[in-house]
Design a protein around this motif. Structure first.
Motif, PDB file in Angstrom:
ATOM      1  N   SER A 191       0.657  -1.124   0.197  1.00  0.00           N
ATOM      2  CA  SER A 191      -0.091   0.050   0.009  1.00  0.00           C
ATOM      3  C   SER A 191       0.862   1.405  -0.001  1.00  0.00           C
ATOM      4  O   SER A 191       2.040   1.061   0.336  1.00  0.00           O
ATOM      5  N   VAL A 192       0.409   2.387  -0.407  1.00  0.00           N
ATOM      6  CA  VAL A 192       1.052   3.723  -0.272  1.00  0.00           C
ATOM      7  C   VAL A 192       1.693   3.917   1.213  1.00  0.00           C
ATOM      8  O   VAL A 192       2.905   4.294   1.339  1.00  0.00           O
ATOM      9  N   GLU A 193       0.906   3.463   2.185  1.00  0.00           N
ATOM     10  CA  GLU A 193       1.358   3.625   3.630  1.00  0.00           C
ATOM     11  C   GLU A 193       2.395   2.782   4.007  1.00  0.00           C
ATOM     12  O   GLU A 193       3.524   3.218   4.517  1.00  0.00           O
ATOM     13  N   GLU A 194       2.234   1.658   3.417  1.00  0.00           N
ATOM     14  CA  GLU A 194       3.761   0.634   3.735  1.00  0.00           C
ATOM     15  C   GLU A 194       4.859   1.284   2.997  1.00  0.00           C
ATOM     16  O   GLU A 194       5.914   1.071   3.268  1.00  0.00           O
ATOM     17  N   TYR A 195       4.492   1.714   1.627  1.00  0.00           N
ATOM     18  CA  TYR A 195       5.713   2.416   0.807  1.00  0.00           C
ATOM     19  C   TYR A 195       6.359   3.542   1.535  1.00  0.00           C
ATOM     20  O   TYR A 195       7.638   3.464   1.359  1.00  0.00           O
ATOM     21  N   GLN A 196       5.694   4.153   2.284  1.00  0.00           N
ATOM     22  CA  GLN A 196       6.269   5.460   2.903  1.00  0.00           C
ATOM     23  C   GLN A 196       6.831   5.243   4.072  1.00  0.00           C
ATOM     24  O   GLN A 196       7.315   6.091   4.841  1.00  0.00           O
ATOM     25  N   ASP A 197       7.029   3.835   4.529  1.00  0.00           N
ATOM     26  CA  ASP A 197       7.565   3.413   5.906  1.00  0.00           C
ATOM     27  C   ASP A 197       9.273   3.664   5.997  1.00  0.00           C
ATOM     28  O   ASP A 197       9.882   2.678   5.440  1.00  0.00           O
ATOM     29  N   GLU A 198       9.478   4.697   6.339  1.00  0.00           N
ATOM     30  CA  GLU A 198      11.158   4.844   6.139  1.00  0.00           C
ATOM     31  C   GLU A 198      11.704   4.168   7.043  1.00  0.00           C
ATOM     32  O   GLU A 198      13.198   4.156   6.835  1.00  0.00           O
ATOM     33  N   ALA A 199      11.367   3.234   8.027  1.00  0.00           N
ATOM     34  CA  ALA A 199      11.926   2.496   8.934  1.00  0.00           C
ATOM     35  C   ALA A 199      12.252   1.237   8.188  1.00  0.00           C
ATOM     36  O   ALA A 199      13.057   0.314   8.716  1.00  0.00           O
ATOM     37  N   ASP A 200      11.763   0.737   7.066  1.00  0.00           N
ATOM     38  CA  ASP A 200      11.819  -0.494   6.355  1.00  0.00           C
ATOM     39  C   ASP A 200      13.044  -0.636   5.736  1.00  0.00           C
ATOM     40  O   ASP A 200      13.300  -0.029   4.587  1.00  0.00           O
ATOM     41  N   LEU A 201      13.864  -1.618   5.873  1.00  0.00           N
ATOM     42  CA  LEU A 201      15.103  -1.635   5.218  1.00  0.00           C
ATOM     43  C   LEU A 201      15.091  -2.254   3.626  1.00  0.00           C
ATOM     44  O   LEU A 201      15.684  -1.607   2.951  1.00  0.00           O
ATOM     45  N   PHE A 202      14.102  -3.041   3.701  1.00  0.00           N
ATOM     46  CA  PHE A 202      13.874  -3.360   2.349  1.00  0.00           C
ATOM     47  C   PHE A 202      13.420  -2.214   1.415  1.00  0.00           C
ATOM     48  O   PHE A 202      13.991  -1.899   0.381  1.00  0.00           O
ATOM     49  N   LEU A 203      12.340  -1.353   1.946  1.00  0.00           N
ATOM     50  CA  LEU A 203      12.248   0.092   1.208  1.00  0.00           C
ATOM     51  C   LEU A 203      13.282   0.946   1.129  1.00  0.00           C
ATOM     52  O   LEU A 203      13.449   1.656   0.275  1.00  0.00           O
ATOM     53  N   ARG A 204      14.317   1.075   1.981  1.00  0.00           N
ATOM     54  CA  ARG A 204      15.287   1.771   1.846  1.00  0.00           C
ATOM     55  C   ARG A 204      16.334   1.336   0.521  1.00  0.00           C
ATOM     56  O   ARG A 204      16.919   2.221  -0.034  1.00  0.00           O
ATOM     57  N   ASN A 205      16.424  -0.208   0.525  1.00  0.00           N
ATOM     58  CA  ASN A 205      17.144  -0.475  -0.734  1.00  0.00           C
ATOM     59  C   ASN A 205      16.402  -0.134  -1.769  1.00  0.00           C
ATOM     60  O   ASN A 205      17.010   0.285  -2.877  1.00  0.00           O
ATOM     61  N   VAL A 206      15.156  -0.340  -2.117  1.00  0.00           N
ATOM     62  CA  VAL A 206      14.078   0.079  -3.140  1.00  0.00           C
ATOM     63  C   VAL A 206      14.508   1.534  -3.296  1.00  0.00           C
ATOM     64  O   VAL A 206      14.808   1.825  -4.771  1.00  0.00           O
ATOM     65  N   TRP A 207      14.347   2.389  -2.433  1.00  0.00           N
ATOM     66  CA  TRP A 207      14.575   3.907  -2.800  1.00  0.00           C
ATOM     67  C   TRP A 207      16.054   4.530  -3.208  1.00  0.00           C
ATOM     68  O   TRP A 207      16.227   5.162  -4.298  1.00  0.00           O
ATOM     69  N   ARG A 208      16.903   3.458  -3.041  1.00  0.00           N
ATOM     70  CA  ARG A 208      18.389   3.809  -3.289  1.00  0.00           C
ATOM     71  C   ARG A 208      18.667   3.114  -4.666  1.00  0.00           C
ATOM     72  O   ARG A 208      19.413   3.710  -5.644  1.00  0.00           O
ATOM     73  N   GLU A 209      18.163   1.967  -5.191  1.00  0.00           N
ATOM     74  CA  GLU A 209      18.679   0.892  -6.211  1.00  0.00           C
ATOM     75  C   GLU A 209      17.565   1.130  -7.296  1.00  0.00           C
ATOM     76  O   GLU A 209      18.168   0.628  -8.441  1.00  0.00           O
ATOM     77  N   ALA A 210      16.308   1.219  -6.974  1.00  0.00           N
ATOM     78  CA  ALA A 210      15.277   0.972  -8.076  1.00  0.00           C
ATOM     79  C   ALA A 210      15.249   2.320  -8.839  1.00  0.00           C
ATOM     80  O   ALA A 210      15.516   3.351  -8.786  1.00  0.00           O
ATOM     81  N   PHE A 211      14.326   1.788 -10.145  1.00  0.00           N
ATOM     82  CA  PHE A 211      13.860   3.213 -10.816  1.00  0.00           C
ATOM     83  C   PHE A 211      12.526   2.985 -11.150  1.00  0.00           C
ATOM     84  O   PHE A 211      11.861   1.821 -11.143  1.00  0.00           O
ATOM     85  N   ALA A 212      11.737   4.070 -11.192  1.00  0.00           N
ATOM     86  CA  ALA A 212      10.561   4.156 -11.526  1.00  0.00           C
ATOM     87  C   ALA A 212      10.084   3.585 -13.153  1.00  0.00           C
ATOM     88  O   ALA A 212      10.957   3.617 -13.898  1.00  0.00           O
TER      89      ALA A 212
END
Length: 88
Positions: free
Chosen positions: A41-62
């Motif tokens: 969900s958008v809310e889960e995506y915005q969880d700045e404490a989640d390590l998986f998402l930190r990697n997504v933000w650093r390595e992924a592209f839209a």
């Protein structure tokens, strides 16, 4: 290829996998690759404490080529045209 799918509204990952399994399998076979989808969900995506998402933000592209980090935060995700509104 890992694909993160960010959806508005409540997300039931099992239901989303069932709803997209034939599409994902068809794309995988047609392009000789393995697609692995993660539904959040958008809310889960915005969880700045989640390590998986930190990697997504650093390595992924839209899909549109913008860095995934540009999508973090309420303003960016709320206005993103690639988000699917599950509340309709």
């Amino acid at each position: 290829m890992d694909v993160l799918v960010v959806l508005r509204g409540e997300v039931d990952p099992v239901a989303e996998i069932r709803a997209t399994e034939y599409l994902v399998a068809g794309l995988s076979l047609a392009h000789d690759l393995v697609l692995s989808c993660v539904f959040l969900s958008v809310e889960e995506y915005q969880d700045e404490a989640d390590l998986f998402l930190r990697n997504v933000w650093r390595e992924a592209f839209a899909v549109d080529g913008a860095p995934a980090a540009a999508w973090s935060g309420a303003g960016a995700a709320g206005s993103n045209p690639l988000l699917v509104d599950k509340t309709r």
